[in-house]
Write a protein that holds these residues in place. Structure first.
Motif, PDB file in Angstrom:
ATOM      1  N   ARG A   5      58.396  59.496  16.859  1.00 53.15           N
ATOM      2  CA  ARG A   5      59.465  60.505  16.934  1.00 53.15           C
ATOM      3  C   ARG A   5      58.996  61.849  16.401  1.00 53.15           C
ATOM      4  O   ARG A   5      59.280  62.897  16.978  1.00 53.15           O
ATOM      5  N   ARG A   6      58.259  61.818  15.302  1.00 58.58           N
ATOM      6  CA  ARG A   6      57.762  63.079  14.725  1.00 58.58           C
ATOM      7  C   ARG A   6      56.766  63.758  15.659  1.00 58.58           C
ATOM      8  O   ARG A   6      56.790  64.975  15.813  1.00 58.58           O
ATOM      9  N   LEU A   7      55.892  62.964  16.268  1.00 55.74           N
ATOM     10  CA  LEU A   7      54.938  63.537  17.216  1.00 55.74           C
ATOM     11  C   LEU A   7      55.680  64.128  18.404  1.00 55.74           C
ATOM     12  O   LEU A   7      55.374  65.237  18.847  1.00 55.74           O
ATOM     13  N   GLN A   8      56.663  63.412  18.920  1.00 52.75           N
ATOM     14  CA  GLN A   8      57.439  63.912  20.061  1.00 52.75           C
ATOM     15  C   GLN A   8      58.155  65.206  19.708  1.00 52.75           C
ATOM     16  O   GLN A   8      58.160  66.158  20.487  1.00 52.75           O
ATOM     17  N   GLU A   9      58.739  65.276  18.511  1.00 50.33           N
ATOM     18  CA  GLU A   9      59.413  66.497  18.069  1.00 50.33           C
ATOM     19  C   GLU A   9      58.425  67.659  17.954  1.00 50.33           C
ATOM     20  O   GLU A   9      58.732  68.789  18.344  1.00 50.33           O
ATOM     21  N   LEU A  10      57.240  67.379  17.426  1.00 47.56           N
ATOM     22  CA  LEU A  10      56.213  68.418  17.309  1.00 47.56           C
ATOM     23  C   LEU A  10      55.824  68.943  18.685  1.00 47.56           C
ATOM     24  O   LEU A  10      55.783  70.156  18.914  1.00 47.56           O
ATOM     25  N   MET A  36      50.664  55.257  21.191  1.00 46.02           N
ATOM     26  CA  MET A  36      51.734  56.097  20.675  1.00 46.02           C
ATOM     27  C   MET A  36      51.566  57.526  21.194  1.00 46.02           C
ATOM     28  O   MET A  36      52.512  58.136  21.688  1.00 46.02           O
ATOM     29  N   VAL A  37      50.356  58.041  21.104  1.00 44.13           N
ATOM     30  CA  VAL A  37      50.084  59.400  21.583  1.00 44.13           C
ATOM     31  C   VAL A  37      50.313  59.470  23.090  1.00 44.13           C
ATOM     32  O   VAL A  37      50.933  60.407  23.595  1.00 44.13           O
ATOM     33  N   GLY A  38      49.847  58.457  23.816  1.00 44.17           N
ATOM     34  CA  GLY A  38      49.999  58.432  25.271  1.00 44.17           C
ATOM     35  C   GLY A  38      51.448  58.427  25.718  1.00 44.17           C
ATOM     36  O   GLY A  38      51.794  59.021  26.739  1.00 44.17           O
TER      37      GLY A  38
END
Length: 110
Positions: A5-10, A36-38
């Protein structure tokens, strides 16, 4: 999870400011971080190296990417020996043909 979720928000916060955002991640078959990154990415590109990357491993990674519904885009081959047959084939292409292809007008949209 929370990290995804944090990566997506970033990424969602950065997208309006950039044409492309490139993320480097671990190999898919070694650790789960790549998945997760993908899942947050618009596309997944494999980076392979002749003499290092094994075809069976690359294909297994591709199968896992498809299995996990990652947006697979393609493969980048790096570390090509300039003396290899593969590299020599590119040097034989006339520069004018490469330039013409690169500058051709885009096809009209329907």
């Amino acid at each position: 999870g929370l990290a995804r979720r944090r990566l997506q928000e970033l990424l969602d916060g950065l997208r309006p400011s950039y044409d492309f955002i490139l993320l480097d991640s671990s190999p898919l078959l070694l650790v789960p971080d790549g998945f997760m990154v993908g899942r947050c990415a618009d596309g997944v590109v494999f980076s392979v190296r002749p003499g290092v990357s094994q075809a069976a491993d690359v294909y297994a990674g591709y199968e896992r990417a498809v299995e996990h519904h990652l947006p697979f885009v393609g493969v980048v081959v790096n570390g090509i020996d300039r003396k290899s047959a593969y590299a020599r084939a590119y040097r034989r292409r006339p520069a004018a043909a490469v330039t013409a292809a690169a500058t051709a007008a885009p096809a009209a949209e329907d």
